[in-house]
Design an enzyme around this catalytic site. Structure first.
Site, short mmCIF file in Angstrom:
data_model
loop_
_atom_site.label_atom_id
_atom_site.label_comp_id
_atom_site.label_asym_id
_atom_site.label_seq_id
_atom_site.Cartn_x
_atom_site.Cartn_y
_atom_site.Cartn_z
CE LYS A 148 -7.76 15.74 5.93
NZ LYS A 148 -7.83 17.18 6.08
CG ASP A 164 -4.78 11.00 -0.63
OD1 ASP A 164 -4.80 10.88 0.62
OD2 ASP A 164 -4.79 12.09 -1.21
CE1 TYR A 186 -6.21 20.24 -2.73
CE2 TYR A 186 -6.40 19.16 -0.59
CZ TYR A 186 -5.90 20.17 -1.37
OH TYR A 186 -5.09 21.13 -0.81
N1 HOZ Z 1 -8.25 20.55 2.69
C1 HOZ Z 1 -9.11 20.49 3.83
C2 HOZ Z 1 -10.44 19.95 3.49
N2 HOZ Z 1 -10.48 18.88 2.62
C3 HOZ Z 1 -9.28 21.82 4.48
C4 HOZ Z 1 -8.24 22.09 5.46
C5 HOZ Z 1 -8.54 23.28 6.35
O1 HOZ Z 1 -9.04 24.28 5.90
O2 HOZ Z 1 -8.25 23.17 7.52
#
Ligand code: HOZ
Length: 429
Positions: free
Chosen positions: A266, A238, A143
Site C-alpha cells: 500500500k 503483516d 486478512y
Molecule cells: N483488500 C482490500 C481491502 N482490505 C480491498 C482492495 C480493493 O478492492 O481495492
C-alpha cells in the site's frame, strides 16, 4: 442521477465476474450501485456521473499524501519516460530498500514484490523454509491476502460476502493453518505448549484493518513475541495496511515489538503496485538466489512503481506529517462519535494515525467476535446517507477507513456536516 455508473456497472458485469476486479468494490454488502471513478485529486474523487466525493478509502491506504500528489505524479512521469519495465535491477530499488530498512529497523534486508498477497505468501514460505516446520498460526478476522494457506477465517472482502473462508482451497492446503482468536494471549500460550516445536510462524496484523479497525493489546503482541522466541518460531507482522499508516515506523514502532519478518504494501507504492517483505538478515539469506526459498516476479521493483513509492516515502517524512494526520483523523472519529450521541445512535469510533474505524456498537471491538456484534444494517444506512451527500466511506462495515494529509479542517468539517444530517435522519427512523 447515477445513470452512467449504472450503465458502466451493467456493462462491466458482462465481461468481469460481478463487474469488479476486487470483491469489496461491488457494494454487495451495502447494496446499490458501485461508483466508477474517473479522476481523483487531494482528498476528493469524482465518479462517472461527475459527482464529487470526499474519499475516505484512499485506494485502501496508499493515497496517504492525497490523490494525484503533484510530486508523486511528476516522479512517475519522469520514470515512465525512461522506460516502463526492464526485468533487470535498478538503483531505485536500492534506494527503496535503504529507505525501508532505515524507517523500520527490524528490517535488515528486504525483497520488493508487487502486491500484499505476494508479500505475505512469500513471508510464509520463508518462515517455513527457514524453520523446516509446516504449521502456521493466524487469527480470526485477520486478512493476509488471498494465498491458499491464509484464506481461512479471514477478513476484508470475504466478510462482505458473509463467508470468512474461500471455496477452491483444498483442505490439504490449510491443514497446517491454526486459527486462533485475536487478542487472546492464553490461547497462544496453550497452543505453543501443545505444538510449539511444529510451529513455523505466527502471522498477525498488529493493528487489524480487515475486520474494521481493531487494535491488538500490548499483552497479546508481547506474548506472541516471547512465545515465538522461546519456541524458535518466526513472528511475521503483516503491516501491509498499518505500516506507514499508523506511524512512520509502523505499528511495531508504537508497540515497541520487533517482528522477525514484516510484510508491507500500500503506502510504499504510493498508489502503484509495490509491496515488500523483509526482516532479519540471517532469515532473508534463505531467499533465492542466496538460499533455497524461491520467489520471483517480472514486475518486482518496477521502476515506475518504485518512483511513486520513493516519493511517497519522502513526503511522509516531512516534519509533523503524522501529528497532523493523526489529529485530523481523530477530529473525524471524535466528531462522528459526538454527532451520533446527540442523535441517540449506538455508535463509537477509533483512530490510530491515518486509519479509523466506525462501529455501530456500544464499545470499540477488540476481536472478530466483538466486531460481529456491530449493527451492519445501521452501517449500511449510514454509508448510503453519506454517499448521497458526497462522502465515500468503505463500502463494508468490516473495513477500516483512511484519511490523507489533504483532509484539512474544511474537509473534515464538510464531512461532519453531512454526518450530522445522516445521523439525524437515522435517529428519526
Ligand atoms: N483488500 C482490500 C481491502 N482490505 C480491498 C482492495 C480493493 O478492492 O481495492
Amino acid at each position: 442521477m447515477n445513470m452512467r455508473n449504472t450503465e458502466l456497472f451493467e456493462r462491466a458485469q458482462l465481461t468481469t465476474p460481478g463487474g469488479v476486479n476486487s470483491p469489496v468494490r461491488a457494494f454487495r454488502s451495502v447494496g446499490g450501485t458501485p461508483r466508477f471513478i474517473t479522476r481523483a485529486e487531494g482528498p476528493y474523487f469524482w465518479d462517472a456521473d461527475n459527482k464529487k466525493y470526499i474519499d475516505y478509502i484512499g485506494s485502501w491506504g496508499p493515497a496517504i499524501a492525497g490523490h494525484a500528489h503533484p510530486e508523486v505524479v511528476h516522479a512517475v512521469q519522469v520514470a515512465a519516460a525512461r522506460g516502463l519495465s526492464f526485468g533487470a535491477p535498478t538503483e531505485g530499488e536500492i534506494l527503496m530498500a535503504e529507505e525501508i530498512c532505515k524507517l523500520m529497523p527490524s528490517i535488515e534486508q528486504v525483497r520488493l514484490v508487487s502486491s500484499g498477497t505476494e508479500a505475505t505468501m512469500s513471508a510464509l514460505r520463508l518462515a517455513r523454509g527457514a524453520t523446516g516446520r509446516d504449521k502456521i498460526i493466524k487469527f480470526e478476522g485477520c486478512y493476509h491476502g488471498h494465498a491458499d494457506a491464509l484464506l481461512v477465517k479471514a477478513g476484508s472482502g470475504l466478510l462482505t460476502l458473509g463467508n470468512p473462508s474461500s471455496s477452491g482451497v483444498p483442505a490439504d492446503f490449510t491443514k497446517h493453518t491454526l486459527v486462533l482468536d485475536y487478542n487472546n494471549p492464553q490461547q497462544l500460550v496453550d497452543t505453543f505448549a501443545a505444538l510449539g516445536d511444529q510451529i513455523a510462524c505466527v502471522i498477525v496484523e498488529p493493528v487489524a484493518g480487515n475486520m474494521n479497525l481493531i487494535r491488538a493489546t500490548p499483552e497479546f503482541l508481547q506474548t506472541m513475541r516471547e512465545l515465538c522466541t522461546r519456541h524458535g518460531a518466526i513472528l511475521i507482522f503483516d503491516e501491509v495496511m498499518c505500516g506507514f499508516r499508523v506511524a512512520l515506523g509502523g505499528a511495531q514502532s508504537i508497540y515497541q515489538i520487533k517482528p522477525d519478518i514484516t510484510a508491507l504494501g500500500k503506502v510504499i507504492g504510493g498508489g502503484l503496485p509495490v509491496a515488500a517483505f523483509g526482516g532479519r538478515a540471517d532469515l532473508m539469506a534463505h531467499m533465492a538466489p542466496l538460499g533455497g526459498v524461491y520467489q520471483a516476479g517480472t514486475l518486482s521493483g518496477n521502476p515506475v512503481a518504485v518512483a511513486a513509492g520513493l516519493t511517497t516515502l519522502k513526503l511522509i517524512q516531512a516534519d509533523g506529517f503524522y501529528d497532523k494526520l493523526s489529529t485530523q483523523t481523530a477530529k473525524l472519529a471524535n466528531g462522528l462519535t459526538r454527532l451520533a450521541k446527540e442523535n441517540n445512535i449506538r455508535f463509537c469510533a477509533d483512530s490510530i494515525g491515518g486509519m479509523f474505524g466506525l462501529y455501530f456498537t456500544g464499545h470499540v471491538p477488540d476481536s472478530y467476535a466483538a466486531m460481529m456484534l456491530s449493527e451492519k444494517e445501521k452501517f449500511n444506512q449510514f454509508f448510503h446517507l453519506m454517499l448521497d451527500r458526497g462522502v465515500y466511506l468503505a463500502p463494508s462495515a468490516f473495513e477500516a477507513g483512511f484519511v490523507s494529509a489533504q483532509h484539512d479542517d474544511a474537509v473534515i468539517a464538510a464531512t461532519l456536516q453531512c454526518a450530522e444530517q445522516a445521523f439525524a435522519e437515522m435517529g428519526q427512523r
